[in-house]
Design an enzyme around this catalytic site. Structure first.
Site, PDB file in Angstrom:
ATOM      1  CG  LEU A  27       1.267   4.112 -15.346  1.00 43.80           C
ATOM      2  CD1 LEU A  27       1.118   2.929 -16.300  1.00 43.80           C
ATOM      3  CD2 LEU A  27       1.321   5.406 -16.135  1.00 43.80           C
ATOM      4  CG  ASP A  28       3.246  -0.332 -11.041  1.00 44.19           C
ATOM      5  OD1 ASP A  28       2.084  -0.561 -10.665  1.00 44.19           O
ATOM      6  OD2 ASP A  28       4.039  -1.221 -11.402  1.00 44.19           O
ATOM      7  NE  ARG A  29       6.381   7.234  -5.186  1.00 48.50           N
ATOM      8  CZ  ARG A  29       6.478   7.637  -3.934  1.00 48.50           C
ATOM      9  NH1 ARG A  29       5.778   7.042  -3.004  1.00 48.50           N
ATOM     10  NH2 ARG A  29       7.258   8.634  -3.609  1.00 48.50           N
TER      11      ARG A  29
END
Length: 242
Positions: free
Chosen positions: A53-55
């Site tokens: 999951l992207d930051r």
């Protein structure tokens, strides 16, 4: 404290805060708080990440609680057997529904191997979406228009390319509000000015999967206060229906 959504002997699902790195990377210089370590400290045991999951993205993340479960869930995600939904607030009015079928080139990290093949063909990528609500408000992001339009979307990615949803929405000229890499910077500034928003308005809403005991599991993650504030301002009628 990290919000726990569900937990069994095999896995734990949590609600990842926006702008929190999952683990240490080349991006993490000077940072001391990471989801993986925070969750390990909170539980007092090891956890194993099984997907990405992207930051800047908030929402549901699944961790395995032992190595056998990690292998099982990694296989589930790798085989595209896990159904994922996301919420996003995008610039402009999108169609009622659609499928963005647009191949994406692999995105390499800035410190990627210098010998990596930069001429690899684009990989198949497909994102289905449905428009939940639309709005037009007197928010000026450019002198050309006295109003701005927005859409609230539910998205179902059928593949898992890096930054797929963000890149796909940019491709159809409806970038996600708050996206500093693939978005509209003037629109981002306007939303910040009017509503104080500083986050990417992309949220991993739910996961549906089969657990190691072959039970069908569906887990959803609520949005955070910052998201709800912007959603209520842009889509008050939709917010009132929830």
């Amino acid at each position: 404290m990290i919000e726990i959504l569900a937990q069994t002997d095999d896995y734990i699902a949590v609600n990842k805060p926006a702008d929190m790195l999952v683990h240490r990377t080349w991006l993490s210089c000077g940072e001391t708080v990471f989801l993986l370590q925070t969750l390990r400290d909170q539980l007092g045991r090891h956890v194993f990440p099984v997907h990405r999951l992207d930051r800047p993205t908030s929402g549901i993340m699944l961790f395995a609680l032992h190595r056998e479960a990690a292998q099982y869930f990694t296989g589930q995600f790798g085989s595209r057997l896990v159904r994922k939904t996301y919420l996003a607030i995008a610039r402009g009015w999108t169609d009622d529904a659609g499928c963005i079928d647009y191949p994406l080139k692999e995105q390499l990290d800035k410190i990627a191997d210098q010998h990596a093949d930069g001429d690899k063909p684009a990989q198949a990528a497909c994102t289905e979406y449905r428009t939940l609500a639309r709005s037009e408000l007197p928010i000026v992001s450019t002198p050309r228009y006295a109003t701005s339009r927005y859409s609230l979307l539910r998205l179902m990615p059928h593949t898992g390319r890096k930054h797929q949803i963000r890149r796909h929405l940019k491709h159809i000229f409806h970038p996600i509000v708050g996206d500093t890499t693939h978005g509209d910077l003037r629109q981002n500034r306007a939303i910040h000015q009017f509503y104080g928003n500083t986050r990417l308005l992309l949220h991993a809403e739910s996961l549906q999967f089969t657990d190691p005991q072959q039970r069908e599991i569906h887990i959803a993650a609520p949005t955070d206060a910052a998201w709800r504030q912007v959603q209520a301002a842009l889509f008050p009628e939709y917010a009132a229906q929830e």
